[in-house]
Design a protein around this motif. Structure first.
Motif, PDB file in Angstrom:
ATOM      1  N   MET A  19     -10.557  15.425  20.046  1.00  0.00           N
ATOM      2  CA  MET A  19     -10.973  14.555  18.956  1.00  0.00           C
ATOM      3  C   MET A  19     -10.045  14.733  17.762  1.00  0.00           C
ATOM      4  SD  MET A  19     -15.087  14.810  19.042  1.00  0.00           S
ATOM      5  CE  MET A  19     -15.919  14.584  20.598  1.00  0.00           C
ATOM      6  N   LYS A  20      -9.968  13.693  16.938  1.00  0.00           N
ATOM      7  CA  LYS A  20      -9.052  13.760  15.801  1.00  0.00           C
ATOM      8  C   LYS A  20      -9.706  14.515  14.631  1.00  0.00           C
ATOM      9  CE  LYS A  20      -6.868   9.543  17.361  1.00  0.00           C
ATOM     10  NZ  LYS A  20      -6.634   8.110  17.133  1.00  0.00           N
ATOM     11  N   PRO A  21      -8.932  15.366  13.975  1.00  0.00           N
ATOM     12  CA  PRO A  21      -9.537  16.277  12.977  1.00  0.00           C
ATOM     13  C   PRO A  21      -9.863  15.643  11.629  1.00  0.00           C
ATOM     14  CG  PRO A  21      -7.184  16.676  13.147  1.00  0.00           C
ATOM     15  CD  PRO A  21      -7.514  15.652  14.198  1.00  0.00           C
ATOM     16  N   ILE A  22      -9.400  14.406  11.405  1.00  0.00           N
ATOM     17  CA  ILE A  22      -9.616  13.787  10.093  1.00  0.00           C
ATOM     18  C   ILE A  22     -10.299  12.435  10.264  1.00  0.00           C
ATOM     19  CG2 ILE A  22      -8.426  12.748   8.101  1.00  0.00           C
ATOM     20  CD1 ILE A  22      -6.278  14.944   8.529  1.00  0.00           C
ATOM     21  N   ALA A  23     -11.258  12.168   9.377  1.00  0.00           N
ATOM     22  CA  ALA A  23     -11.904  10.859   9.370  1.00  0.00           C
ATOM     23  C   ALA A  23     -11.715  10.234   7.992  1.00  0.00           C
ATOM     24  CB  ALA A  23     -13.387  11.000   9.679  1.00  0.00           C
ATOM     25  N   ILE A  24     -11.415   8.951   7.989  1.00  0.00           N
ATOM     26  CA  ILE A  24     -11.359   8.219   6.723  1.00  0.00           C
ATOM     27  C   ILE A  24     -12.376   7.087   6.799  1.00  0.00           C
ATOM     28  CG2 ILE A  24      -9.951   6.818   5.168  1.00  0.00           C
ATOM     29  CD1 ILE A  24      -7.542   8.528   5.944  1.00  0.00           C
ATOM     30  N   VAL A  25     -13.356   7.162   5.926  1.00  0.00           N
ATOM     31  CA  VAL A  25     -14.432   6.168   5.912  1.00  0.00           C
ATOM     32  C   VAL A  25     -14.119   5.183   4.785  1.00  0.00           C
ATOM     33  CG1 VAL A  25     -16.922   5.835   5.789  1.00  0.00           C
ATOM     34  CG2 VAL A  25     -16.001   8.001   6.638  1.00  0.00           C
ATOM     35  N   HIS A  26     -14.022   3.911   5.124  1.00  0.00           N
ATOM     36  CA  HIS A  26     -13.561   2.930   4.146  1.00  0.00           C
ATOM     37  C   HIS A  26     -14.364   1.639   4.297  1.00  0.00           C
ATOM     38  CE1 HIS A  26     -11.348   0.590   7.267  1.00  0.00           C
ATOM     39  NE2 HIS A  26     -11.375   1.763   7.869  1.00  0.00           N
ATOM     40  N   GLU A  27     -14.132   0.704   3.341  1.00  0.00           N
ATOM     41  CA  GLU A  27     -14.909  -0.533   3.398  1.00  0.00           C
ATOM     42  C   GLU A  27     -14.341  -1.522   4.408  1.00  0.00           C
ATOM     43  OE1 GLU A  27     -16.050  -0.856  -1.219  1.00  0.00           O
ATOM     44  OE2 GLU A  27     -16.344  -2.698  -0.103  1.00  0.00           O
ATOM     45  N   ASP A  28     -13.060  -1.847   4.236  1.00  0.00           N
ATOM     46  CA  ASP A  28     -12.502  -2.935   5.054  1.00  0.00           C
ATOM     47  C   ASP A  28     -11.010  -2.703   5.294  1.00  0.00           C
ATOM     48  OD1 ASP A  28     -11.254  -3.535   2.656  1.00  0.00           O
ATOM     49  OD2 ASP A  28     -12.751  -5.034   2.100  1.00  0.00           O
ATOM     50  N   THR A  29     -10.365  -3.711   5.896  1.00  0.00           N
ATOM     51  CA  THR A  29      -8.951  -3.572   6.262  1.00  0.00           C
ATOM     52  C   THR A  29      -8.049  -3.355   5.054  1.00  0.00           C
ATOM     53  OG1 THR A  29      -9.560  -5.404   7.680  1.00  0.00           O
ATOM     54  CG2 THR A  29      -7.353  -4.568   7.943  1.00  0.00           C
ATOM     55  N   GLY A  30      -8.417  -3.941   3.908  1.00  0.00           N
ATOM     56  CA  GLY A  30      -7.607  -3.774   2.701  1.00  0.00           C
ATOM     57  C   GLY A  30      -7.469  -2.304   2.332  1.00  0.00           C
ATOM     58  N   HIS A  31      -8.583  -1.585   2.426  1.00  0.00           N
ATOM     59  CA  HIS A  31      -8.566  -0.152   2.101  1.00  0.00           C
ATOM     60  C   HIS A  31      -7.738   0.619   3.121  1.00  0.00           C
ATOM     61  CE1 HIS A  31     -12.623  -0.462  -0.281  1.00  0.00           C
ATOM     62  NE2 HIS A  31     -11.666  -1.228  -0.752  1.00  0.00           N
ATOM     63  N   LYS A  32      -7.922   0.261   4.386  1.00  0.00           N
ATOM     64  CA  LYS A  32      -7.175   0.957   5.447  1.00  0.00           C
ATOM     65  C   LYS A  32      -5.673   0.741   5.270  1.00  0.00           C
ATOM     66  CE  LYS A  32      -6.778   1.255  10.479  1.00  0.00           C
ATOM     67  NZ  LYS A  32      -7.279   0.784  11.780  1.00  0.00           N
ATOM     68  N   ASN A  33      -5.298  -0.498   4.958  1.00  0.00           N
ATOM     69  CA  ASN A  33      -3.870  -0.801   4.766  1.00  0.00           C
ATOM     70  C   ASN A  33      -3.282  -0.004   3.613  1.00  0.00           C
ATOM     71  OD1 ASN A  33      -3.950  -2.582   6.863  1.00  0.00           O
ATOM     72  ND2 ASN A  33      -4.188  -4.416   5.588  1.00  0.00           N
ATOM     73  N   LEU A  34      -4.074   0.136   2.540  1.00  0.00           N
ATOM     74  CA  LEU A  34      -3.608   0.925   1.393  1.00  0.00           C
ATOM     75  C   LEU A  34      -3.337   2.368   1.818  1.00  0.00           C
ATOM     76  CD1 LEU A  34      -3.300   1.423  -1.777  1.00  0.00           C
ATOM     77  CD2 LEU A  34      -5.690   2.144  -1.681  1.00  0.00           C
ATOM     78  N   ILE A  35      -4.284   2.957   2.532  1.00  0.00           N
ATOM     79  CA  ILE A  35      -4.145   4.362   2.951  1.00  0.00           C
ATOM     80  C   ILE A  35      -2.936   4.529   3.868  1.00  0.00           C
ATOM     81  CG2 ILE A  35      -5.240   6.195   4.324  1.00  0.00           C
ATOM     82  CD1 ILE A  35      -6.487   5.894   1.579  1.00  0.00           C
ATOM     83  N   LEU A  36      -2.809   3.626   4.838  1.00  0.00           N
ATOM     84  CA  LEU A  36      -1.678   3.740   5.774  1.00  0.00           C
ATOM     85  C   LEU A  36      -0.346   3.603   5.043  1.00  0.00           C
ATOM     86  CD1 LEU A  36      -3.070   1.736   8.851  1.00  0.00           C
ATOM     87  CD2 LEU A  36      -2.665   4.205   8.710  1.00  0.00           C
ATOM     88  N   ALA A  37      -0.305   2.660   4.074  1.00  0.00           N
ATOM     89  CA  ALA A  37       0.932   2.467   3.313  1.00  0.00           C
ATOM     90  C   ALA A  37       1.250   3.690   2.459  1.00  0.00           C
ATOM     91  CB  ALA A  37       0.816   1.220   2.431  1.00  0.00           C
ATOM     92  N   LEU A  38       0.209   4.298   1.905  1.00  0.00           N
ATOM     93  CA  LEU A  38       0.438   5.473   1.054  1.00  0.00           C
ATOM     94  C   LEU A  38       0.869   6.684   1.903  1.00  0.00           C
ATOM     95  CD1 LEU A  38       0.502   6.716  -1.725  1.00  0.00           C
ATOM     96  CD2 LEU A  38      -1.975   6.947  -1.675  1.00  0.00           C
ATOM     97  N   ILE A  39       0.299   6.811   3.080  1.00  0.00           N
ATOM     98  CA  ILE A  39       0.725   7.906   3.983  1.00  0.00           C
ATOM     99  C   ILE A  39       2.207   7.724   4.333  1.00  0.00           C
ATOM    100  CG2 ILE A  39       0.474   8.871   6.308  1.00  0.00           C
ATOM    101  CD1 ILE A  39      -2.550   8.264   6.087  1.00  0.00           C
ATOM    102  N   GLU A  40       2.572   6.485   4.626  1.00  0.00           N
ATOM    103  CA  GLU A  40       3.978   6.208   4.972  1.00  0.00           C
ATOM    104  C   GLU A  40       4.887   6.540   3.779  1.00  0.00           C
ATOM    105  OE1 GLU A  40       4.593   2.253   6.455  1.00  0.00           O
ATOM    106  OE2 GLU A  40       6.764   2.580   6.612  1.00  0.00           O
ATOM    107  N   HIS A  41       4.426   6.157   2.586  1.00  0.00           N
ATOM    108  CA  HIS A  41       5.187   6.446   1.355  1.00  0.00           C
ATOM    109  C   HIS A  41       5.386   7.961   1.201  1.00  0.00           C
ATOM    110  CE1 HIS A  41       6.359   5.983  -2.889  1.00  0.00           C
ATOM    111  NE2 HIS A  41       5.567   7.014  -3.134  1.00  0.00           N
ATOM    112  N   LEU A  42       4.295   8.719   1.411  1.00  0.00           N
ATOM    113  CA  LEU A  42       4.391  10.178   1.266  1.00  0.00           C
ATOM    114  C   LEU A  42       5.249  10.791   2.367  1.00  0.00           C
ATOM    115  CD1 LEU A  42       0.683  10.993   0.277  1.00  0.00           C
ATOM    116  CD2 LEU A  42       2.679  11.032  -1.216  1.00  0.00           C
TER     117      LEU A  42
END
Lengths: 319, 198
Positions: free
Chosen positions: B1-24
């Motif tokens: 199982m994956k060790p991290i969970a991200i609970v979010h509202e919708d795709t907009g939030h998910k896209n933000l997180i993925l983009a920020l991870i890529e940035h970092l």
């Protein structure tokens, strides 16, 4: 009607388990987890626990799980299957509590005197090893199917239940769906046989998957109002047959009121389980993953149908 | 199982997180394979975050209690107090969600990030993004909204992304260098800190 179903169990002491608890079991339960986490031991514990209606049945279950594990050693003469007391002694302690009963077994040795202690619910019985008479194996509605299905004797016994249900025609149909070259199945002279090109041929001429498949189907009839435990359910069975196998398990177990516990490593088998249960709108299912926590203790994560369907729809890793 | 969970509202939030991870990953060598480490739990709407009997929570709880999920990040909009006196606004959102996590007894592994305009402590993802745009760009958009007489809140929420894409096709939608992203960046660094090599 299904009061006998195991819904929760605590395994206090058995093999790799101490103070282990699992709950949320339904009629059909799939068990997953990494290698060596204790899936088969868990299933054996449930098997012994459900068999512990009395000392005789509990004893034969404890011996049976040892024989199943030692088949190759017995074959090569490292173990004597006739020395059943040696087989029983291999398990030194067993203790469990569930919604149906509590039971324990232990071998106590004091001053070179060996005693078997059994406690089933409130009844405690201590039997000196010298006086211990091993009971014969009883036909039962509680069975384990190992990785490759039953021997001829097991299939013959279970096929009797198919005959008693007048379901030979259906069984023939099921094996034909599995392999459209097979025209039928019969037990002839104590030998399970499949009919191909108008001729009956011994089951050993066919693959292990077919033996596993027919063991499972016959087992569901034979374990009416009981329990069927299936180790490595996908063994030898092509993924294109998984959905049909689960359809049969889900529908037949409901008809025969049989609680099923099955183990798998296979992602395809798990996906098929969820897919078919959803298609049939079957909610009487669960999926349990055995894992080890930070302290290396074994823990169970049980998902009901809602949780499993959700996890699968999100593509979460659940094994 | 994956060790991290991200609970979010919708795709907009998910896209933000993925983009920020890529940035970092690109700028700080965070070296995170989000696909391997993270399971996302979309809640659909903000109100679902406050229902402790949701299937998402039942699923999370089993995995957290057995140490399979080590850290969880909740990301949701603050919205507005005038629309909802109990759940609207930064502080209410934070407090109400914290109560749910306490009730579920999973608060020990959870972090919360509430999206809003950091100055007013109200709004949503787009309110935060608008505040991070360079001043000239933000003024242009605000003027456009004013002239068009569209209700600003619904406008930002639904079509800010498309307007930005049309008006500034070569510019990134996310200005991650802005200090308003510092807190979220730190939360992501913390999230992945001990989970890299599992």
């Amino acid at each position: 009607m299904n009061n006998h179903f195991l819904t929760e169990i605590e395994i206090k002491q058995f093999k790799c388990f101490s103070n282990f608890k699992a709950e949320g079991f339904k009629r059909v339960n799939l068990i997953g987890g990494k290698n060596n986490v204790g899936k088969t031991a868990f299933m054996e514990a449930c098997y012994v626990h459900t068999r512990a209606e009395n000392i005789s049945l509990m004893t034969t279950a404890l011996i049976g799980i040892k024989i199943d594990r030692e088949v190759l050693n017995i074959f090569y003469g490292h173990y004597d299957a006739n020395n059943q007391q040696q087989m029983l002694d291999a398990t030194r302690t067993f203790s469990s509590i569930s919604n149906i009963r509590q039971c324990s077994y232990s071998v106590i040795e004091v001053d070179a005197t060996k005693t078997y202690q059994f406690i089933i619910d409130a009844n405690e019985v201590n039997i000196s090893a010298r006086d211990f008479v091993l009971p014969p194996e009883h036909p039962s509605h509680i069975k384990i199917i190992d990785n490759f299905g039953w021997s001829d004797g097991g299939i013959n016994w279970a096929y009797e239940a198919v005959q008693k249900h007048d379901k030979e025609k259906e069984l023939n149909q099921f094996v034909h769906e599995f392999d459209n070259n097979i025209e039928g199945f019969k037990v002839i002279g104590h030998k399970p046989q499949f009919k191909v090109n108008g001729e009956y041929r011994d089951i050993t001429e066919f693959g292990d998957g077919l033996k596993h498949y027919i063991s499972i189907i016959c087992g569901l009839y034979a374990c009416e109002n009981g329990y069927l435990f299936i180790d490595e359910i996908g063994n030898g069975i092509h993924y294109t047959q998984h959905d049909r196998l689960w359809e049969l398990i889900l529908t037949l177990s409901k008809k025969t009121n049989c609680q099923v516990f099955a183990i798998t490593h296979s992602k395809e088998m798990l996906e098929s389980f969820a897919r078919v249960a959803k298609k049939l709108d079957e909610q009487d299912i669960s999926y349990t993953t055995l894992v080890k926590n930070k302290q290396q203790e074994i823990k169970a994560i049980t998902q009901d149908s809602e949780m499993l369907f959700y996890s699968m729809s999100q593509g979460h890793e659940v094994r | 199982m994956k060790p991290i969970a991200i609970v979010h509202e919708d795709t907009g939030h998910k896209n933000l997180i993925l983009a920020l991870i890529e940035h970092l990953n690109n700028l700080e060598n965070l070296n995170v394979d989000a696909q391997a480490l993270v399971d996302f739990y979309p809640m659909g709407t903000k109100s679902n975050f406050f229902k402790s009997d949701r299937v998402e929570y039942k699923t999370l709880k089993g995995r957290i209690n057995s140490d399979q999920i080590k850290k969880v990040l909740f990301i949701l909009d603050a919205d507005f107090k005038k629309d909802n006196a109990i759940y609207g606004g930064f502080s209410n959102t934070q407090t109400q969600l914290q109560q749910v996590l306490d009730k579920l007894a999973i608060e020990g592994v959870c972090e919360i990030f509430v999206l809003c305009n950091p100055n007013s402590e109200e709004g949503h993802l787009e309110s935060l993004l608008l505040e991070t745009f360079p001043e000239g760009k933000r003024k242009c958009i605000e003027c456009f909204v004013q002239c068009s007489k569209i209700k600003p809140q619904s406008f930002y929420k639904t079509i800010l992304y498309n307007l930005h894409k049309t008006a500034y096709p070569t510019e990134s939608y996310y200005n991650f260098e802005h200090p308003h992203f510092d807190e979220l960046k730190q939360k992501l660094r913390n999230l992945f800190m001990d989970c890299h090599n599992d």
